[in-house]
Design a protein around this motif. Structure first.
Motif, PDB file in Angstrom:
ATOM      1  N   GLY A   1       0.829  -1.203   0.000  1.00  0.00           N
ATOM      2  CA  GLY A   1       0.000   0.000   0.000  1.00  0.00           C
ATOM      3  C   GLY A   1       0.855   1.241   0.000  1.00  0.00           C
ATOM      4  N   ARG A   2       0.201   2.376   0.025  1.00  0.00           N
ATOM      5  CA  ARG A   2       0.916   3.641   0.070  1.00  0.00           C
ATOM      6  C   ARG A   2       1.581   3.802   1.430  1.00  0.00           C
ATOM      7  N   ARG A   3       2.556   4.679   1.487  1.00  0.00           N
ATOM      8  CA  ARG A   3       3.259   4.902   2.741  1.00  0.00           C
ATOM      9  C   ARG A   3       2.276   5.337   3.825  1.00  0.00           C
ATOM     10  N   ASP A   4       2.476   4.833   5.023  1.00  0.00           N
ATOM     11  CA  ASP A   4       1.652   5.111   6.192  1.00  0.00           C
ATOM     12  C   ASP A   4       0.259   4.499   6.094  1.00  0.00           C
ATOM     13  N   ALA A   5       0.040   3.621   5.117  1.00  0.00           N
ATOM     14  CA  ALA A   5      -1.248   2.920   5.030  1.00  0.00           C
ATOM     15  C   ALA A   5      -1.254   1.775   6.026  1.00  0.00           C
ATOM     16  N   ARG A   6      -2.237   1.754   6.912  1.00  0.00           N
ATOM     17  CA  ARG A   6      -2.351   0.690   7.912  1.00  0.00           C
ATOM     18  C   ARG A   6      -3.193  -0.440   7.322  1.00  0.00           C
ATOM     19  N   LEU A   7      -2.502  -1.475   6.873  1.00  0.00           N
ATOM     20  CA  LEU A   7      -3.146  -2.566   6.167  1.00  0.00           C
ATOM     21  C   LEU A   7      -3.220  -3.804   7.053  1.00  0.00           C
ATOM     22  N   GLN A   8      -4.162  -4.686   6.765  1.00  0.00           N
ATOM     23  CA  GLN A   8      -4.242  -5.971   7.443  1.00  0.00           C
ATOM     24  C   GLN A   8      -3.207  -6.888   6.799  1.00  0.00           C
ATOM     25  N   ALA A   9      -1.990  -6.834   7.331  1.00  0.00           N
ATOM     26  CA  ALA A   9      -0.890  -7.619   6.796  1.00  0.00           C
ATOM     27  C   ALA A   9       0.092  -7.918   7.917  1.00  0.00           C
ATOM     28  N   ASP A  10       0.893  -8.964   7.740  1.00  0.00           N
ATOM     29  CA  ASP A  10       1.945  -9.255   8.700  1.00  0.00           C
ATOM     30  C   ASP A  10       2.896  -8.064   8.756  1.00  0.00           C
ATOM     31  N   ALA A  11       3.300  -7.665   9.954  1.00  0.00           N
ATOM     32  CA  ALA A  11       4.117  -6.465  10.077  1.00  0.00           C
ATOM     33  C   ALA A  11       5.064  -6.591  11.265  1.00  0.00           C
ATOM     34  N   PHE A  12       6.187  -5.867  11.161  1.00  0.00           N
ATOM     35  CA  PHE A  12       7.146  -5.750  12.255  1.00  0.00           C
ATOM     36  C   PHE A  12       7.350  -4.264  12.543  1.00  0.00           C
ATOM     37  N   THR A  13       7.358  -3.896  13.834  1.00  0.00           N
ATOM     38  CA  THR A  13       7.477  -2.499  14.237  1.00  0.00           C
ATOM     39  C   THR A  13       8.565  -2.349  15.289  1.00  0.00           C
ATOM     40  N   LEU A  14       9.390  -1.321  15.116  1.00  0.00           N
ATOM     41  CA  LEU A  14      10.398  -0.956  16.112  1.00  0.00           C
ATOM     42  C   LEU A  14       9.990   0.376  16.734  1.00  0.00           C
ATOM     43  N   TYR A  15      10.000   0.440  18.063  1.00  0.00           N
ATOM     44  CA  TYR A  15       9.702   1.663  18.803  1.00  0.00           C
ATOM     45  C   TYR A  15      10.994   2.140  19.470  1.00  0.00           C
ATOM     46  N   VAL A  16      11.266   3.446  19.398  1.00  0.00           N
ATOM     47  CA  VAL A  16      12.501   4.000  19.954  1.00  0.00           C
ATOM     48  C   VAL A  16      12.178   5.215  20.816  1.00  0.00           C
ATOM     49  N   ASP A  17      12.601   5.169  22.063  1.00  0.00           N
ATOM     50  CA  ASP A  17      12.516   6.311  22.983  1.00  0.00           C
ATOM     51  C   ASP A  17      13.928   6.855  23.144  1.00  0.00           C
ATOM     52  N   GLY A  18      14.312   7.795  22.260  1.00  0.00           N
ATOM     53  CA  GLY A  18      15.684   8.282  22.220  1.00  0.00           C
ATOM     54  C   GLY A  18      16.097   9.062  23.451  1.00  0.00           C
ATOM     55  N   TYR A  19      15.209   9.856  23.988  1.00  0.00           N
ATOM     56  CA  TYR A  19      15.527  10.637  25.177  1.00  0.00           C
ATOM     57  C   TYR A  19      15.457   9.805  26.461  1.00  0.00           C
ATOM     58  N   ARG A  20      14.888   8.642  26.380  1.00  0.00           N
ATOM     59  CA  ARG A  20      14.652   7.782  27.552  1.00  0.00           C
ATOM     60  C   ARG A  20      13.883   8.538  28.625  1.00  0.00           C
ATOM     61  N   ASP A  21      12.881   9.292  28.179  1.00  0.00           N
ATOM     62  CA  ASP A  21      12.030  10.008  29.127  1.00  0.00           C
ATOM     63  C   ASP A  21      10.803   9.200  29.522  1.00  0.00           C
ATOM     64  N   ARG A  22      10.646   8.015  28.878  1.00  0.00           N
ATOM     65  CA  ARG A  22       9.543   7.094  29.174  1.00  0.00           C
ATOM     66  C   ARG A  22       8.170   7.696  28.884  1.00  0.00           C
ATOM     67  N   ARG A  23       8.135   8.637  27.954  1.00  0.00           N
ATOM     68  CA  ARG A  23       6.853   9.264  27.592  1.00  0.00           C
ATOM     69  C   ARG A  23       6.681   9.391  26.086  1.00  0.00           C
ATOM     70  N   SER A  24       7.785   9.536  25.362  1.00  0.00           N
ATOM     71  CA  SER A  24       7.681   9.876  23.949  1.00  0.00           C
ATOM     72  C   SER A  24       8.694   9.088  23.138  1.00  0.00           C
ATOM     73  N   GLY A  25       8.564   9.172  21.835  1.00  0.00           N
ATOM     74  CA  GLY A  25       9.497   8.475  20.963  1.00  0.00           C
ATOM     75  C   GLY A  25       9.006   8.431  19.536  1.00  0.00           C
ATOM     76  N   LEU A  26       9.555   7.505  18.781  1.00  0.00           N
ATOM     77  CA  LEU A  26       9.208   7.317  17.378  1.00  0.00           C
ATOM     78  C   LEU A  26       8.981   5.825  17.125  1.00  0.00           C
ATOM     79  N   TYR A  27       8.258   5.520  16.061  1.00  0.00           N
ATOM     80  CA  TYR A  27       8.111   4.115  15.674  1.00  0.00           C
ATOM     81  C   TYR A  27       8.295   3.972  14.170  1.00  0.00           C
ATOM     82  N   PHE A  28       8.807   2.807  13.767  1.00  0.00           N
ATOM     83  CA  PHE A  28       9.104   2.502  12.379  1.00  0.00           C
ATOM     84  C   PHE A  28       8.583   1.097  12.099  1.00  0.00           C
ATOM     85  N   SER A  29       7.747   0.974  11.097  1.00  0.00           N
ATOM     86  CA  SER A  29       7.084  -0.301  10.824  1.00  0.00           C
ATOM     87  C   SER A  29       7.219  -0.675   9.350  1.00  0.00           C
TER      88      SER A  29
END
Length: 402
Positions: free
Chosen positions: A99-127
Motif C-alpha cells: 500500500g501507500r506509505r503510512d497505510a495501515r493494512l491488514q498484513a503481517d508487520a514488524f514495528t520498532l519503537y525508539v525512545d531516544g531521550y529515555r524520558d519514558r513518555r515519547s518516541g518514534l516508531y518505524f514499521s
C-alpha cells in the motif's frame, strides 16, 4: 518486623533489577557496510545477540508466541540498523499487502519503537509489513501515537521458506537523543500476524493497565555517537492554468491565464532539543490530489490536511490525552469560511470529530519529548515554542496504542 520487611523489599528490588537486565538489548558496531535489502546475509546478523523474548498480547495475553521472532541491532557512525527474522511454519500463508506509505493494512508487520531521550513518555516508531509498506510516526503521552510524521529512513522485507525478514536503516538525524558517551535508548518491538490476529511484543502493556513507552526495555552498546546537525529543505513548484473564451472587448487578455508558484518547507535543528519548522508559500498542490468521491449523504465531504508543515508535529497541541479513559483535549470545530474553538471533555467524543491546531505562518517546536511534565499549552507559548496565526487544519489522527 522491620528486618523482615527490609529483607522483602531488598529481594523485590533485586528481582526487579535482574528482570530489567534480562530484558536489555545490545547493539554491535558494524565493521562492514550493510545493504538494506531484507536478505540478512551480512556477517553481523550472524554474530549480533538476538532478542527473542516476545510475549503475546492478543489473543492470549502473557502467552508464548506461536512463532519465534529474532531481532538484532547494529550501528555505525551514521545510523541504527535493525534486522528481524519472523519464523513462520506456513510461509505461503503470510499476508503481504502493498500500500501507500503510512497505510495501515491488514498484513503481517514488524514495528520498532525508539525512545531516544529515555524520558519514558515519547518516541518514534518505524514499521514494515511483509510486502515492504513503510509506516512511521511519533509516540507521545506514554500511550498515544500519531502517524503524520514522515521520517527519512529505509526498510525492506523479504519472504522466504523460513518465514520473512526485515531490514531497517534509521539515520541518527531522524532520532532525537542527548549527547553522551554511551547512549541508552528505550526500545520495543512488535510482531503482528494477520492470519491469526496474533500480536506480540518484547514488552507488552497489559490490557487492563496504562503505560506503553514507560515499559520499554533499554538498548545498550551504542558508544561514540553525537547528535548530528539536522537541516532539511523540501522545495516545490506548482502551476495553475485557466482558459476561457476570448473577450474581444479586452485586447490585453486572450482568455488564458497561467499562475506558476514556488515554495519550500524547511526543518532546522537547533541543538538537540529544538526544531524550527518553516514554510514559504504553502500550497495544496504540493501534495497528492484528494481522491474523487460521490457524496449522496447530507453531510459534507471532509478531506484531511496533508501539507507537511500543517500536519507533522501537530500532536504537540494534543495535550491532555493519556491513560485509558482520559479524553480531555483542545478541539476546534471548523467549517469552510467559519472558525470557532471549543473545549471537549465528552468521554464519547470521537477523535475523528475533533480538530488539531497548527501554526499557519511559522512556528518553532521541540521534538516529541517536549514538554516533559508541564502543561503543553503553557509551555508551548511561554518557553521554547511559539506560533502565530493558529487555525484548525485537520482532524486529529492521534490514537492510543493497542
Amino acid at each position: 518486623m522491620t528486618p523482615i520487611l527490609t529483607s522483602i523489599l531488598l529481594h523485590a528490588g533485586l528481582a526487579a533489577a535482574s528482570d530489567e537486565a534480562a530484558r536489555q538489548l545490545h547493539a554491535v558496531r558494524l565493521t562492514e557496510p550493510v545493504a538494506v535489502d531484507g536478505e540478512l546475509s551480512e556477517a553481523v546478523w550472524m554474530s549480533a545477540p538476538a532478542a527473542t523474548g516476545f510475549t503475546q498480547r492478543e489473543p492470549n495475553e502473557d502467552a508464548a508466541p506461536s512463532e519465534k521472532t529474532e531481532v538484532r541491532l547494529a550501528y555505525d557512525d551514521d545510523a541504527l540498523y535493525v534486522a528481524a527474522r519472523m519464523h513462520d511454519s506456513q510461509p505461503r500463508a503470510i499476508v503481504a499487502r502493498l500500500g501507500r506509505r503510512d497505510a495501515r493494512l491488514q498484513a503481517d508487520a514488524f514495528t520498532l519503537y525508539v525512545d531516544g531521550y529515555r524520558d519514558r513518555r515519547s518516541g518514534l516508531y518505524f514499521s514494515v509489513n511483509a510486502a515492504g509498506t513503510l509506516v512511521a510516526g511519533t509516540l507521545y503521552n506514554d500511550d498515544w501515537d500519531d502517524d503524520t510524521w514522515d521520517g527519512v529512513w529505509e526498510g525492506r522485507a523479504r519472504i522466504d521458506v523460513e518465514g520473512w525478514t526485515v531490514e531497517m536503516r534509521i539515520p541518527y538525524s531522524q532520532l532525537r537523543f542527548k549527547k553522551q558517551p554511551d547512549l541508552v535508548f528505550g526500545v520495543n518491538c512488535r510482531r503482528f500476524q494477520s492470519r491469526t490476529k496474533e500480536d506480540s511484543y518484547l514488552a507488552i502493556r497489559p490490557k487492563k493497565e496504562n503505560g506503553f513507552v514507560s515499559r520499554f526495555p533499554e538498548l545498550h552498546g551504542i558508544a561514540g555517537i553525537a547528535p548530528p546537525h539536522r537541516i532539511s529543505i523540501t522545495p516545490y513548484a506548482t502551476g495553475k492554468g485557466s482558459h476561457s473564451p476570448h473577450d474581444l472587448a479586452n485586447p490585453l487578455s486572450d482568455g488564458s491565464e497561467l499562475a506558476p508558484a514556488l515554495g519550500a518547507d524547511a526543518k532546522i535543528g537547533i541543538g538537540t532539543g529544538l526544531t524550527v519548522d518553516a514554510s514559504v508559500n504553502p500550497d495544496f498542490g504540493q501534495v497528492e490530489v484528494d481522491p474523487a468521491v460521490v457524496n449522496l449523504s447530507d453531510v459534507e465531504t471532509f478531506f484531511d490536511e496533508k501539507r507537511p508543515f500543517f500536519v507533522e508535529g501537530s500532536s504537540l497541541f494534543n495535550f491532555g490525552y493519556g491513560g485509558a479513559s482520559n479524553f480531555f483535549g483542545l478541539a476546534g470545530c471548523s467549517r469552510p469560511r467559519r472558525t470557532t474553538f471549543s473545549w471537549s471533555s465528552s468521554p464519547t467524543a470521537s477523535a475523528s470529530s475533533k480538530h488539531c491546531l497548527s501554526a499557519a505562518l511559522a512556528r518553532c517546536r521541540t521534538p516529541p519529548s517536549f514538554p516533559p511534565r508541564s502543561s503543553p499549552w503553557k509551555s508551548s507559548f511561554s518557553g521554547r515554542s511559539w506560533g502565530c496565526a493558529l487555525r484548525p487544519t485537520r482532524r486529529c489522527r492521534g490514537r492510543r496504542n493497542a
